[in-house]
Motif scaffolding. Structure first.
Motif, PDB file in Angstrom:
ATOM      1  N   MET A   1     -13.896 -63.650  71.110  1.00  0.00           N
ATOM      2  CA  MET A   1     -14.170 -64.504  70.220  1.00  0.00           C
ATOM      3  C   MET A   1     -14.104 -66.095  70.903  1.00  0.00           C
ATOM      4  O   MET A   1     -13.536 -66.249  72.018  1.00  0.00           O
ATOM      5  N   ASN A   2     -15.089 -66.836  70.516  1.00  0.00           N
ATOM      6  CA  ASN A   2     -15.370 -68.076  71.101  1.00  0.00           C
ATOM      7  C   ASN A   2     -14.835 -69.230  70.048  1.00  0.00           C
ATOM      8  O   ASN A   2     -15.083 -68.883  68.829  1.00  0.00           O
ATOM      9  N   GLU A  63     -15.718 -67.982  66.256  1.00  0.00           N
ATOM     10  CA  GLU A  63     -16.911 -67.090  66.166  1.00  0.00           C
ATOM     11  C   GLU A  63     -16.876 -65.833  67.068  1.00  0.00           C
ATOM     12  O   GLU A  63     -16.305 -65.877  68.252  1.00  0.00           O
ATOM     13  N   ASN A  64     -17.678 -64.653  66.938  1.00  0.00           N
ATOM     14  CA  ASN A  64     -17.970 -63.658  67.630  1.00  0.00           C
ATOM     15  C   ASN A  64     -19.264 -63.216  67.340  1.00  0.00           C
ATOM     16  O   ASN A  64     -19.761 -62.794  66.395  1.00  0.00           O
ATOM     17  N   ASP A  65     -20.131 -63.185  68.598  1.00  0.00           N
ATOM     18  CA  ASP A  65     -21.457 -62.893  68.690  1.00  0.00           C
ATOM     19  C   ASP A  65     -22.236 -63.488  67.402  1.00  0.00           C
ATOM     20  O   ASP A  65     -23.106 -62.994  66.800  1.00  0.00           O
ATOM     21  N   GLY A  66     -21.852 -64.970  67.445  1.00  0.00           N
ATOM     22  CA  GLY A  66     -22.665 -65.745  66.396  1.00  0.00           C
ATOM     23  C   GLY A  66     -22.276 -65.545  64.889  1.00  0.00           C
ATOM     24  O   GLY A  66     -22.675 -66.291  64.087  1.00  0.00           O
ATOM     25  N   LYS A  67     -21.278 -64.852  64.731  1.00  0.00           N
ATOM     26  CA  LYS A  67     -20.656 -64.537  63.326  1.00  0.00           C
ATOM     27  C   LYS A  67     -19.450 -65.190  63.091  1.00  0.00           C
ATOM     28  O   LYS A  67     -18.556 -65.182  64.166  1.00  0.00           O
TER      29      LYS A  67
END
Length: 170
Positions: A1-2, A63-67
């Motif tokens: 997660m970012n 976000e995670n992988d752009g989601k």
């Protein structure tokens, strides 16, 4: 997660997640016209864009992988001055997570960011409102040292919800 700061390009995703999260958690409590009025004033792309651009706000995304999994909004001003205990009080406006991703530590990461951001800003207190019949959120905030300081209310259309003002002195 970012974690990353929101940009104007995120306004539509913020509005969608805010709407979906609110409706899943609380939508059943309201008449359709009250819910529609509230969402039209609170969770629109235009409102999200205005908040992202506001220098008095900070909007952080998880976000995670752009989601988009969640977000947190801080208002660098006091929401309830009549209940302020500090001299430089800010408001945690929203901390929302995707209903399908609850329990993955998203709220904790965003809360950690909010507390760090508050300290960096020089805030000495953070206030937030929480629905009086949302014990899960109250428990979450209490784990971070927030405590109930007042009874307040929140309007959803024409419906008045009893809320608690929680605050944490930094």
């Amino acid at each position: 997660m970012n974690l990353r700061n929101a940009t104007p390009a995120d306004a539509a995703a913020l509005a969608e997640l805010g709407t979906r999260s609110f409706v899943v958690k609380f939508g059943h409590l309201y008449r359709p016209e009250d819910l529609e009025t509230f969402l039209a004033g609170s969770h629109t792309e235009a409102k999200a864009a205005k908040e992202i651009a506001d220098p008095q706000m900070r909007v952080m995304l998880a976000e995670n992988d752009g989601k988009l999994l969640g977000y947190c909004k801080l208002v660098m001003a006091c929401g309830w001055p009549e209940h302020a205990r500090g001299a430089r009080v800010i408001e945690l406006k929203q901390l929302y997570t995707d209903p399908e991703a609850t329990g993955q530590g998203i709220g904790a990461r965003l809360m950690d960011w909010a507390l760090e951001e508050a300290a960096g800003f020089g805030a000495d207190e953070i206030q937030l409102s929480v629905y009086s019949d949302n014990p899960g959120a109250q428990k979450f905030y209490s784990r971070y040292g927030f405590e109930k300081t007042a009874d307040i209310y929140f309007m959803v259309g024409e419906q008045r919800d009893e809320e608690f003002l929680f605050a944490k002195v930094l």
